[in-house]
Motif scaffolding. Structure first.
Motif, PDB file in Angstrom:
ATOM      1  N   GLY A  69       0.774  -1.240   0.000  1.00  0.00           N
ATOM      2  CA  GLY A  69       0.000   0.000   0.000  1.00  0.00           C
ATOM      3  C   GLY A  69       0.802   1.285   0.000  1.00  0.00           C
ATOM      4  N   VAL A  70       2.126   1.183  -0.155  1.00  0.00           N
ATOM      5  CA  VAL A  70       2.928   2.408  -0.142  1.00  0.00           C
ATOM      6  C   VAL A  70       3.080   3.000  -1.547  1.00  0.00           C
ATOM      7  N   GLY A  71       2.545   2.308  -2.548  1.00  0.00           N
ATOM      8  CA  GLY A  71       2.639   2.803  -3.916  1.00  0.00           C
ATOM      9  C   GLY A  71       3.782   2.162  -4.697  1.00  0.00           C
ATOM     10  N   LYS A  72       4.180   0.976  -4.273  1.00  0.00           N
ATOM     11  CA  LYS A  72       5.279   0.278  -4.953  1.00  0.00           C
ATOM     12  C   LYS A  72       4.954   0.049  -6.422  1.00  0.00           C
ATOM     13  N   SER A  73       3.743  -0.460  -6.704  1.00  0.00           N
ATOM     14  CA  SER A  73       3.395  -0.740  -8.104  1.00  0.00           C
ATOM     15  C   SER A  73       3.246   0.546  -8.896  1.00  0.00           C
ATOM     16  N   THR A  74       2.693   1.566  -8.263  1.00  0.00           N
ATOM     17  CA  THR A  74       2.545   2.863  -8.931  1.00  0.00           C
ATOM     18  C   THR A  74       3.920   3.386  -9.338  1.00  0.00           C
ATOM     19  N   ASN A 100       7.555   7.895  -1.619  1.00  0.00           N
ATOM     20  CA  ASN A 100       6.294   8.169  -2.315  1.00  0.00           C
ATOM     21  C   ASN A 100       5.343   8.868  -1.345  1.00  0.00           C
ATOM     22  N   PRO A 136       5.201  13.277  -5.065  1.00  0.00           N
ATOM     23  CA  PRO A 136       4.097  13.844  -4.273  1.00  0.00           C
ATOM     24  C   PRO A 136       2.841  12.979  -4.333  1.00  0.00           C
ATOM     25  N   VAL A 179      -0.688  13.090  -5.399  1.00  0.00           N
ATOM     26  CA  VAL A 179      -1.479  13.942  -6.280  1.00  0.00           C
ATOM     27  C   VAL A 179      -2.623  13.097  -6.817  1.00  0.00           C
TER      28      VAL A 179
END
Ligand code: ADP
Length: 354
Positions: A113-118, A278, A316, A318
């Protein structure tokens, strides 16, 4: 005369191309049915147009006729059945398909959930925008998100046979990146319940049996956390090093330590290219110059200093990054500040990796 008895007759049918093994021990007898005075045997062949199909069907028929009571009607059918998943010891994964990849880099995070895939998807797109040849393998068994994030969820990768007769999967190409995900092989919404060795083998196949071709970067979106699957992945895939994604909250940062320790573990011992912070700050769309440090300030920077690893980039939080993920058009395609944050990250990684 029953199925078992017929099976014992079939032990006499030896496959001429497999030493002295018979069709029963080779698992080629798919079914045997007996009724009244008729025997029907179905033989399964692993590939279409097996040159020995006719021979083995004939030999099987002759063996049954020889053993069965006179007047028994005998029918032998041949079907093509994909080979059962290879025995574990037989998993034959060479490194040919990744031989022409310059850098294989794992994208890891201590927690989900920390945005690894993003970060992984946008970094891949940003590297491609800088002119690098890039591939991304989504190895996140717990939540493969690459198909959705790239708008390729309806694609089904094609496969072809290599010269050695190995099945090679062709990646999906979009936005200048070659994508592969375990999600392409699951029904949408279907939970992937692979665990342990099976998950591990599936993941390795999904990375090592893909026609990547010549690449500057192959990013591997690793499953979140640290565990056996990670150690096995890093060891079996010639991963040069990793990039760790975190958010600035204390809870996420404390997990970074686990990630760092994993890659520094003596059995793994891989380079950590750096940390990516992130959701470093929040910027509202209408006030693009404002930064709100809602999860605290400089957490990533301090963590990077503590472990002596570079802080490779700050992204950021966003709305358009989240929207880009949901719509399949990664933010890194844009020239907005959030897109440029990924371009900066890509440039720094490329410089660090050399
Ligand atoms: P992980 O791979 O670590 O589990 P994801 O990349 O799936 O995390 O991200 C989780 C959610 O947070 C997704 O909905 C994603 O769109 C969103 N998200 C990630 N990073 C950002 C960001 N910088 N700004 C806005 N939303 C983000």
């Amino acid at each position: 005369m029953n199925e078992n008895e017929i099976k014992t007759w079939l032990l006499e049918v030896v496959h001429p191309a497999k030493g002295s093994q018979n069709i029963v021990e080779l698992g080629m007898v798919d079914s045997i049915s007996v009724n009244d005075s008729k025997i029907i045997v179905t033989l399964a062949f692993p590939k279409r147009r097996d040159p020995l199909t006719e021979y083995l069907v004939g030999a099987t028929r002759a063996t049954i006729i020889r053993n069965a009571p006179k007047g028994t009607e005998v029918e032998v059918k041949a079907i093509v059945k994909e080979e059962a998943p290879k025995k574990k010891s037989g998993l034959d994964l060479g490194l040919e398909e990744v031989n022409n990849v310059r850098h294989i880099i794992g994208i890891a995070s201590g927690k989900g959930g920390v945005g690894k895939s993003t970060v992984a998807v946008n970094l891949a797109v940003a590297l491609a925008r800088l002119g690098y040849k890039v591939g991304l393998a989504d190895a996140d068994v717990y939540g493969p998100s690459v198909p959705l994030m790239t708008g390729t969820e309806n694609e089904v990768p094609a496969a072809e046979e290599s010269e050695e007769g190995k099945e090679i999967i062709l990646p999906i190409e979009k936005y200048g990146v070659k994508w592969m995900s375990i999600g392409y092989f699951a029904e949408p919404g279907q939970a992937l319940i692979w665990r342990g060795p099976m998950a591990c083998n599936a993941l390795k196949q999904m990375i090592l049996q893909v026609r990547w071709g010549v690449l500057d970067f192959l990013l591997i979106d690793m499953p979140p956390g640290t565990g056996d699957i990670h150690i096995s992945l890093v060891n079996d895939i010639p991963m040069e090093g990793a990039l760790i994604v975190t958010t600035p909250q204390d809870v996420a940062l404390s997990d970074v330590e686990k990630g760092v320790n994993m890659f520094r573990n003596e059995h793994i011992n891989r380079k950590i290219f750096g940390l990516v912070e992130n959701m470093a700050w929040f910027t509202p769309e209408e006030l693009p110059d404002n930064k709100y440090f809602i999860f605290g300030k400089d957490g990533g920077k301090k963590m990077a200093e503590k472990y002596g690893i570079p802080l490779l980039g700050q992204i950021p939080i966003v709305q358009s990054i989240r929207e880009g993920g949901d719509s399949g058009e990664p933010a890194a395609l844009s020239t907005r500040p959030d897109g440029l944050a990924f371009i900066d990250l890509a440039r720094t990684l490329a410089e660090t990796a050399g």
